[in-house]
Design an enzyme around this catalytic site. Structure first.
Site, mmCIF file in Angstrom:
data_model
loop_
_atom_site.group_PDB
_atom_site.id
_atom_site.type_symbol
_atom_site.label_atom_id
_atom_site.label_comp_id
_atom_site.label_asym_id
_atom_site.label_seq_id
_atom_site.Cartn_x
_atom_site.Cartn_y
_atom_site.Cartn_z
ATOM 1 N N THR A 126 0.632 -1.167 0.076
ATOM 2 C CA THR A 126 0.026 0.167 -0.047
ATOM 3 C C THR A 126 0.866 1.546 -0.019
ATOM 4 O O THR A 126 1.984 1.324 0.716
ATOM 5 C CB THR A 126 -0.787 0.132 1.477
ATOM 6 O OG1 THR A 126 -1.285 -1.339 1.480
ATOM 7 C CG2 THR A 126 -1.810 1.047 1.533
ATOM 8 N N ARG A 160 -10.705 -10.941 -3.051
ATOM 9 C CA ARG A 160 -10.143 -10.670 -1.580
ATOM 10 C C ARG A 160 -10.013 -9.138 -1.379
ATOM 11 O O ARG A 160 -9.558 -8.348 -2.025
ATOM 12 C CB ARG A 160 -8.472 -11.200 -1.478
ATOM 13 C CG ARG A 160 -7.797 -11.337 -0.344
ATOM 14 C CD ARG A 160 -6.982 -10.039 -0.260
ATOM 15 N NE ARG A 160 -6.152 -9.526 0.970
ATOM 16 C CZ ARG A 160 -5.594 -8.637 1.018
ATOM 17 N NH1 ARG A 160 -5.497 -7.474 0.329
ATOM 18 N NH2 ARG A 160 -4.935 -8.488 2.068
ATOM 19 N N ASP A 207 -7.330 -4.371 4.189
ATOM 20 C CA ASP A 207 -7.747 -3.247 5.179
ATOM 21 C C ASP A 207 -7.987 -1.973 4.714
ATOM 22 O O ASP A 207 -8.881 -1.316 5.054
ATOM 23 C CB ASP A 207 -6.467 -3.112 6.165
ATOM 24 C CG ASP A 207 -5.405 -2.603 5.383
ATOM 25 O OD1 ASP A 207 -4.847 -3.307 4.319
ATOM 26 O OD2 ASP A 207 -4.632 -1.840 5.815
HETATM 27 N N1 GLY Z 1 -2.542 -3.415 3.043
HETATM 28 C C1 GLY Z 1 -2.899 -3.749 1.836
HETATM 29 C C2 GLY Z 1 -3.668 -4.976 1.775
HETATM 30 O O1 GLY Z 1 -3.448 -5.846 2.603
HETATM 31 O O2 GLY Z 1 -4.440 -5.029 0.965
#
Ligand code: GLY
Length: 286
Positions: free
Chosen positions: A170, A197, A200
């Site tokens: 991210t 999927r 967060d």
């Molecule tokens: N932190 C990014 C993700 O797990 O999608």
């Protein structure tokens, strides 16, 4: 770090980003600066989405089925917008901002998010790069050999064997401009992962939270961060201790699972991660 009454933008290029030259993070924050905090964080994230070194926008990781689905979110106090699993757009964070500013909703997902983006004039765009295509082929080969293992064992084994990079994750930014806060975040996800999927990033309080006390953005293994509702936890603790201590305590909880966070409050800023995290900031005295 005490910095009351200074404008500040703090951005990160993802936990696990040590393999790539991220020494220009400060330049990104400087370029992104505007007197509007939301413009500032969105500008920073757009610059990183357009940079193929980062796992967001162009350069987002390819999922097990060969698709690229991206998540992004923006927030200012009392407002939130995100997209989940958006495909074939250049800048998911701009669509997330449009969700916040132009719809009565907080989240649009999948085909609905794509349709919304097209109606607003976002063109077709393929975010794959040579690097992500080559990583994908290696991952598919490795996964064929590891079918009985659980996801995290496979994941760690792939990293150990150099088949895939650590999740260069991210990208995100937080800002305090004229005492007002904003946060933005964008990702291609945490490879390897199934189509559909969700991590967060697009979930309020998990990978992003912004309120009257400050702004917080996370990076790392999305499932772990979301289960902990990490950014809201940190936000709630602002002003109860030094921000740096709060971040350290919250990240230490994750043990071996990669996690990192950047945060600003009215008079502090801090970042902390349990892996290397391309992070830098731009500060201007007002
Ligand atoms: N932190 C990014 C993700 O797990 O999608």
């Amino acid at each position: 770090m005490k910095d009351s009454m200074e404008d500040i933008i703090l951005c990160h290029g993802g936990v696990g980003s040590k393999e790539r030259p991220l020494d220009d993070m400060k330049g990104i924050a400087e370029k992104a600066y505007s007197k509007n905090p939301l413009d500032s964080v969105v500008n920073a994230v757009v610059i990183m989405e357009d940079d193929p070194r980062f796992n967001a926008g162009t350069g987002s990781v390819i999922r097990i089925d060969g698709s690229v689905q991206m998540d992004a979110a923006v927030s200012i106090p009392g407002k939130f917008g995100s997209v989940i699993g958006i495909e074939n757009v250049k800048n998911p964070v701009l669509v997330a901002r449009d969700v916040m500013e132009k719809t009565p909703h907080i989240i649009l997902s999948g085909s609905g998010a794509v349709q919304f983006a097209r109606k607003l004039g976002y063109g077709e765009y393929d975010p794959k790069t040579e690097r992500t295509i080559s990583q994908y082929s290696k991952m598919v080969e490795a996964l064929k050999k590891e079918t009985t293992d659980n996801r995290y064992k496979i994941f760690k084994e792939l990293i150990r064997n150099g088949i895939i990079d650590e999740p260069h994750d991210t990208v995100g930014a937080v800002a305090r401009i004229d005492g007002k806060f904003a946060a933005a975040v964008s990702t291609g996800g945490a490879s390897p992962m199934m189509r559909g999927r969700v991590g967060d990033v697009p979930i309020p309080g998990a990978g992003i939270f912004c309120g009257e006390k400050g702004a917080v953005v996370a990076t790392g293994i999305g499932e772990e961060i979301a289960k902990r509702v990490l950014c809201h936890r940190i936000y709630e603790r602002i002003n109860t201790d030094k921000l740096e201590n709060i971040l350290r305590e919250e990240i230490e909880y994750f043990g071996e699972n990669l996690a990192g966070v950047i945060a600003v409050s009215h008079d502090e800023h801090a970042f902390f991660s349990n892996g290397s995290m391309g992070t830098d900031m731009f500060k201007i005295k007002v």
